[in-house]
Every structure is written in structure tokens, then in C-alpha cells.
Write a protein that holds these residues in place. Structure first.
Motif, PDB file in Angstrom:
ATOM      1  N   ASP A 219      21.119  42.748  20.925  1.00  0.00           N
ATOM      2  CA  ASP A 219      20.011  42.289  21.768  1.00  0.00           C
ATOM      3  C   ASP A 219      18.998  41.440  21.002  1.00  0.00           C
ATOM      4  N   ALA A 220      19.261  41.158  19.736  1.00  0.00           N
ATOM      5  CA  ALA A 220      18.332  40.336  18.953  1.00  0.00           C
ATOM      6  C   ALA A 220      18.286  38.926  19.519  1.00  0.00           C
ATOM      7  N   ALA A 221      17.094  38.367  19.600  1.00  0.00           N
ATOM      8  CA  ALA A 221      16.937  37.036  20.189  1.00  0.00           C
ATOM      9  C   ALA A 221      17.610  35.951  19.372  1.00  0.00           C
ATOM     10  N   ASP A 222      17.727  36.152  18.049  1.00  0.00           N
ATOM     11  CA  ASP A 222      18.273  35.103  17.182  1.00  0.00           C
ATOM     12  C   ASP A 222      19.646  35.464  16.632  1.00  0.00           C
ATOM     13  N   LEU A 223      20.406  36.280  17.347  1.00  0.00           N
ATOM     14  CA  LEU A 223      21.732  36.659  16.880  1.00  0.00           C
ATOM     15  C   LEU A 223      22.615  35.409  16.777  1.00  0.00           C
ATOM     16  N   ALA A 224      23.262  35.240  15.633  1.00  0.00           N
ATOM     17  CA  ALA A 224      24.048  34.029  15.398  1.00  0.00           C
ATOM     18  C   ALA A 224      25.340  34.016  16.203  1.00  0.00           C
ATOM     19  N   PHE A 225      25.955  35.173  16.379  1.00  0.00           N
ATOM     20  CA  PHE A 225      27.222  35.231  17.102  1.00  0.00           C
ATOM     21  C   PHE A 225      27.395  36.612  17.701  1.00  0.00           C
ATOM     22  N   ALA A 226      27.556  36.664  19.003  1.00  0.00           N
ATOM     23  CA  ALA A 226      27.875  37.895  19.720  1.00  0.00           C
ATOM     24  C   ALA A 226      29.062  37.594  20.616  1.00  0.00           C
ATOM     25  N   PRO A 227      30.241  38.132  20.307  1.00  0.00           N
ATOM     26  CA  PRO A 227      31.436  37.772  21.068  1.00  0.00           C
ATOM     27  C   PRO A 227      31.436  38.384  22.461  1.00  0.00           C
ATOM     28  N   ASP A 228      32.139  37.728  23.343  1.00  0.00           N
ATOM     29  CA  ASP A 228      32.410  38.278  24.666  1.00  0.00           C
ATOM     30  C   ASP A 228      33.586  39.228  24.504  1.00  0.00           C
ATOM     31  N   ALA A 229      33.322  40.520  24.402  1.00  0.00           N
ATOM     32  CA  ALA A 229      34.357  41.493  24.080  1.00  0.00           C
ATOM     33  C   ALA A 229      34.268  42.707  24.989  1.00  0.00           C
ATOM     34  N   PRO A 230      35.376  43.377  25.242  1.00  0.00           N
ATOM     35  CA  PRO A 230      35.338  44.610  26.022  1.00  0.00           C
ATOM     36  C   PRO A 230      34.436  45.647  25.371  1.00  0.00           C
TER      37      PRO A 230
END
Length: 624
Positions: A219-230
Motif C-alpha cells: 500500500d506504499a504510495a511510492d512502491l516501485a513494483f507491485a505485481p498483479d498476482a493471486p
């Protein structure tokens, strides 16, 4: 070539204030573009710039831009700079370690290798850094961009060196290539991780990395990469494999956005000298390996924004005779080379042939059982596998140097990652059952520890295995443990079906075009390259560009393989020369050309191996 490169602008005060208003400190984003022609402006309408989560930092007084204060002695240390708290390193500690890792992954820093004395620089360069995320239109995820501005930057002779990380490395991945040449001479240096990098995401813990390299929650506003994952996904995801963006298709645009970010950073840092534009700032692009491919893709983009290009050992694919895609020859090598190497004499060490001979023999037997080979025994099968590779264009020199990639199982790691990227597969969607996870010495997937996770951002190469993260092969089975998975990966290039069509479509999107007309380009490649053989990449690219009427110069260097960083291994250092001196020399030549000198001529360079002695200037023959 553009004029007024040395002109110091005298913009009205209102324009300077407007530039400052649009500067990086606004953080939220920026849609302003540098001055350009009407045609360029129209073409750029769909390329709206978006820089987010901008940061800046000062690096002086024991810290610096090139080595974070480590110097050559610190870079030569065999262990990375330590964290005071292994689970919560500071931003400064992360940056220092990322620089250490990036230098050691690219340059030969061994005491006998000559770096910093015969060629290259690790000079203390004080200055400032500016970083942000940039996103190309249509991409799901951003790439990192970073600009290093030395205090000695000369605004009256303004220059930017723009570069892309080699391999899939993080944002500092080209520090030894572009930074080492550009920063000591007073140029700003702009970097992109080109949509790959070390922004891993821990699926078990729901943690990734923020803009400053520290561990951050989903939920970090500046996350560099958060995958679309199950929700139930386990293991580790990383941007190159799991972004669903096929980043290689956009490498050229990544480079251009890094250059555009450099102009914005300069406007912010030096408002009294603004505006900085492509019309009044010299921009030279340089990169090696994947970074070399990226700058060649940038060279084909329209518009007079780039002044010259130097590409070292580029991973580049063109539709021309002899050209082969990285995925094609990687999957071929992954299957055939372990067997073939038993029939190649005088292999460099390591890997130690005696240790891998049983695995190589098992591959020969597997290929014979599959009908690929027909030899009566292992020796005959190995000779046949070697002959198949040579018939496909592999030279004896490339096969010999390829022993390193085969021995370290690099072919399989590259193939699994690129298949996922080309097919735009997400976590758990790949067709061959590969995944990635933290592993111990038993290779069993497990959750990562907090200390392991904290070190991924500075340490990881962007493609596991490495930094405690391994490649998990669902099809692994004796006696030839990796055969089933490799056959599946190879089938995505040679076979039929939806998955193969999907991967091949992604590969087709990476095809390069000739450089823009009138753009000076120098390609430099080692003739012993066993990872990106010249016959499949540079040679057909140069021929293709020349057939289109482009003036591309080509340096081919004997006794140079792909990895300068492995020259610290005694046998590799004795056999092979580094490529970086020739990349630096090419940069010197194109820079001089932009000041009026002639472009360098083509050359086949007979560099002389140093053997057991220290490298001397006489070993590094430079073309006249």
C-alpha cells in the motif's frame, strides 16, 4: 549536427520561473517537454511525460557520485559494505552497496586488471542525484530514472551521457560504463533500469521496495513494483518477468525518457542556466549488452534529440541475414551446449569441467534418446552437438567462452525470464511451470528472511538465481534434471500453439530498425563473446544499418568475451581482455567527432591477452 551546443541561454526571468515551477520538486508529475520542432511536438503528443515520486540527494564530503566514498580499494573488497542493521539498512547504506554491486558486476577491478590506472576512473566526483519513476505510454509499470549531476558540470559546455543498465540490473547498473566516463569530465549522466531492475516483490510477505530502495508494503504510495498476482501466490516476483509489459519492446523509449528527465533535473538544479533543451545540450547515449541494445533502439527514434551513440556488445535483433533473436540462440544453447562442450578443447576454468562432466554426459544421452543426436557414445554425441551449434552460426571462440554461461546455468535463467516477459505473463501464468522463490542450500522454496529481503534491492542482478532467490523448475527430474523445462522453453520458439504464438509476438516487438539518418553510431563487440555472439547481433545489425544508408562504424575486438567482471577469475583474466577500454575510447572518438574530428574507422582489433602478468597498455591495442 545541432548547433549552439556551447551556447549559454539568456532566457527571460519569467521563463526561468516557469521552468522552476515545472521542476522535479513538484513530485506529482510533469507534462512539459523540451523545445522541439512542430513535427516532433505532434509526434510527441502521445508520449506525454510523467515523472513521479521524484527525489534528490547531495553526495559530498566522504561520499561521491561514482563510488559513494568506497574508492577502488572499497570496490575491490570481496564482501559488500555491511549494514548496521541487516533488516533495516539506511538509504545511504543501500546506495553504497548498490554501487559496490553494480561496479563489481560489470568491471574488472582486480589488482592486475588495470582499472583506474590504464583505463577508466573511480575519481571522487562530488555532486547531486535526482531520481524518479517514468512511465512510457501503455505500460502498466514505471521504470526508474536517475540523473547524476557533478558539481563540476560546465553549463557553458553542457553535456548529458544517457545510458541503460546492462542485463536486467538495477538503476546503477551502468555506473561503470557511463558514469565512469561522463562524470569525471563534467557531464551529467542519466540512467534507466529500462523496466527491469532489482525491485523484487516478496509475495509471501506482501513487500516490495520504495523509491529510496527500502522495503515497503503493497500500500506504499511510492512502491516501485507491485505485481498483479493471486492472493495466495507465493515466492518472489520481479519486474522483468512479471510486469506484463514486455519491457524490451520499449527500451528505446526508456532511454529517451531518461534523457528528458536529465533536462528537467538540470532545470531544477541550475535554474539560472535554464532552460536545458535537446537543442542546446549535447546528448550521447552509451550502453553495453542489453544496455547496448537499448541505446541502439533509442537511435532509431525520430527527432533530433540524440547526438551520438556507442553500443558495446549489444543484444540487438534485426530482420536481416544471419541475425537471430536472443531467445532463439539462448534456448538452443541451453539444450545443446552442455553436451557440445565435452567436444570443445581448452575450455576456460571455472566452471571446472570435471565437476560438470556427469551432467554434460546426461544431456548427451537425453538428446540421443530424443533422436536429436545419433552418436554411438558420449564423445560422438558431443561432437555432433558441437557440429549442430557451429552449423547454426556459433564460432569456436563463442562456444569456448560460452562455457561460463553453461556452467553457471545462465541460459536457463535467461530463457525462463524472457519467455515470461515476451509472453506478458504474470505471476503463476507462465507456460513452462517456472517460478522464483527464496531458497536455502537444499534448493527448497521457502519464505525469505527480513535480512535477505532488505538486500535484494542493492544486490540482485534482476534475474534470479542470485541474492538468495532461485529459479524453481516444476519439471525437474533425474537423470537430466533440467531437460523437460528446457524443451518446453525451446518449444515456445520452434513449436506451435497459443503460448508459442504469444512469445514469438513479444519477440517480434523487439525488432530494431536502422538508426536515424545522420546520427553517428559506433558498435563495439568482442569476437569471443559467448553470451551475445557477434554473428547473431552486431554483425547483422551493422550490415542492416548500412544497407539502409546509415554510417555505422564497427570495432571488432579479438580475445574479448562478454563479461569484464569475470576477468577477476585467473583463467579468464589470462585469456581475455576487457571490453570497457574500447567503449571508453569509442566515446572519446564520437565526442571529438561532435567537435569536428572524423568518425573512427572500422577496425578489427588484435588485442593481446595478458596471461599471468598484470595488464599493460601494450595489451590494449587501440585503433588509429
Amino acid at each position: 549536427m545541432r548547433q549552439n551546443l556551447h551556447h549559454t541561454p539568456t532566457a527571460p526571468r519569467a521563463l526561468l520561473l516557469a521552468a522552476a515551477t515545472l521542476a522535479l520538486a513538484t513530485l506529482a508529475g510533469c507534462a512539459a517537454t523540451p523545445d522541439r520542432s512542430a513535427a516532433e511536438a505532434g509526434a510527441a503528443a502521445t508520449e506525454t511525460l510523467m515523472f513521479e515520486h521524484a527525489r534528490s540527494s547531495i553526495h559530498r564530503d566522504g561520499d561521491d557520485l561514482l563510488t559513494a566514498g568506497l574508492g577502488i580499494d572499497g570496490l575491490r573488497q570481496m564482501v559488500p559494505p555491511a549494514f548496521a542493521d541487516a533488516e533495516a539498512p539506511t538509504v545511504a547504506e543501500l546506495r553504497r552497496r548498490a554501487l559496490w554491486s553494480s561496479w563489481r558486476g560489470i568491471a574488472d577491478l582486480g589488482p592486475g586488471g588495470g582499472y583506474g590506472t590504464l583505463y577508466g576512473s573511480v575519481a571522487q566526483v562530488p555532486g547531486r542525484e535526482f531520481s524518479a519513476y517514468a512511465t512510457v505510454p501503455g505500460a502498466k509499470h514505471p521504470h526508474r530514472v536517475l540523473v547524476q549531476l557533478p558539481d563540476a558540470f560546465d553549463a557553458a559546455k553542457r553535456c548529458v551521457v544517457v545510458t541503460a543498465s546492462s542485463g536486467s540490473r538495477g538503476i546503477y547498473g551502468s555506473i561503470a560504463v557511463a558514469g565512469a566516463w561522463g562524470l569525471p569530465r563534467g557531464c551529467a549522466v542519466a540512467y534507466t533500469d529500462k523496466g527491469a531492475g532489482s525491485d523484487y516483490f516478496d509475495l509471501d510477505a506482501g513487500l516490495g521496495f520504495g523509491a529510496d530502495g527500502r522495503v515497503a508494503g503493497r500500500d506504499a504510495a511510492d512502491l516501485a513494483f507491485a505485481p498483479d498476482a493471486p492472493a495466495a501466490a507465493k515466492g518472489v516476483a520481479f519486474k522483468h518477468a512479471h510486469s506484463k509489459d514486455n519491457p524490451e519492446a520499449d527500451w528505446g523509449r526508456h532511454v529517451k525518457q531518461a534523457a528528458e528527465f536529465a533536462l528537467h533535473a538540470l532545470d531544477e538544479a541550475l535554474p539560472e542556466e535554464a532552460p536545458f533543451t535537446f537543442d542546446n545540450t549535447r546528448v550521447i547515449a552509451v550502453g553495453i549488452s542489453n544496455g547496448g541494445g537499448a541505446v541502439l533502439r533509442a537511435a532509431e527514434l525520430e527527432g533530433d534529440w540524440l547526438d551520438a551513440v556507442v553500443a558495446g556488445e549489444p543484444n540487438v535483433y534485426v530482420d536481416a541475414p544471419g541475425a537471430r533473436t536472443l531467445y532463439d540462440y539462448t534456448t538452443e544453447a541451453a539444450l545443446l551446449m552442455p553436451c557440445a562442450l565435452s567436444a570443445v578443447d581448452n575450455l576456460p576454468q571455472p566452471p571446472l569441467l570435471d565437476q560438470v562432466k556427469p551432467l554434460y554426459a546426461a544431456r548427451c544421452a537425453s538428446l540421443a534418446a530424443e533422436g536429436v543426436l545419433s552418436g554411438a557414445d558420449t564423445a560422438a554425441q558431443a561432437r555432433q552437438a558441437r557440429d549442430l551449434l557451429e552449423a547454426a552460426g556459433w564460432t569456436a571462440e563463442a562456444l569456448r567462452a560460452g562455457a561460463l554461461s553453461a556452467g553457471f546455468d545462465l541460459w536457463r535463467a535467461v530463457a525462463a525470464t524472457y519467455a515470461s516477459a515476451y509472453g506478458r505473463y504474470g505471476v503463476g501464468e507462465g507456460p513452462c511451470g517456472f517460478s522464483f522463490a527464496a531458497q536455502g542450500s537444499d534448493f527448497v522454496p521457502r519464505p525469505a528472511t527480513a535480512a535477505e529481503r532488505a538486500a535484494w534491492w542493492p544486490d540482485a542482478s534482476g534475474i534470479p538465481p542470485g541474492s538468495g532467490v532461485g529459479l524453481v523448475d516444476a519439471g525437474i527430474a533425474p537423470p537430466d534434471l533440467t531437460l523437460k523445462g528446457l524443451q518446453c522453453l525451446r518449444g515456445l520458439w520452434t513449436g506451435e500453439g497459443t503460448d508459442a504464438d504469444r512469445v514469438r509476438a513479444g519477440i517480434a516487438a523487439t525488432r530494431a530498425a536502422p538508426p536515424r539518418e545522420g546520427l553517428p553510431v559506433v558498435v563495439v563487440h568482442g569476437l569471443d563473446d559467448g553470451l551475445i555472439p557477434v554473428a547473431f547481433s552486431s554483425a547483422p545489425y551493422v550490415a542492416h544499418a548500412r544497407a539502409a544508408g546509415r554510417d555505422v562504424r564497427y570495432w571488432q575486438v579479438r580475445n574479448v568475451q562478454h563479461f569484464d567482471g569475470f576477468l577477476a577469475l585467473p583463467d579468464y583474466g589470462a585469456r581475455y581482455l576487457p571490453l570497457l577500454p574500447y567503449v571508453y575510447e569509442a566515446l572519446e572518438r564520437v565526442d571529438a567527432h561532435l567537435d569536428g574530428a572524423a568518425l573512427p574507422a572500422d577496425a578489427v582489433i588484435d588485442a593481446t591477452p595478458r596471461g599471468a602478468a598484470a595488464l599493460e597498455a601494450s595489451h590494449l591495442v587501440m585503433p588509429r
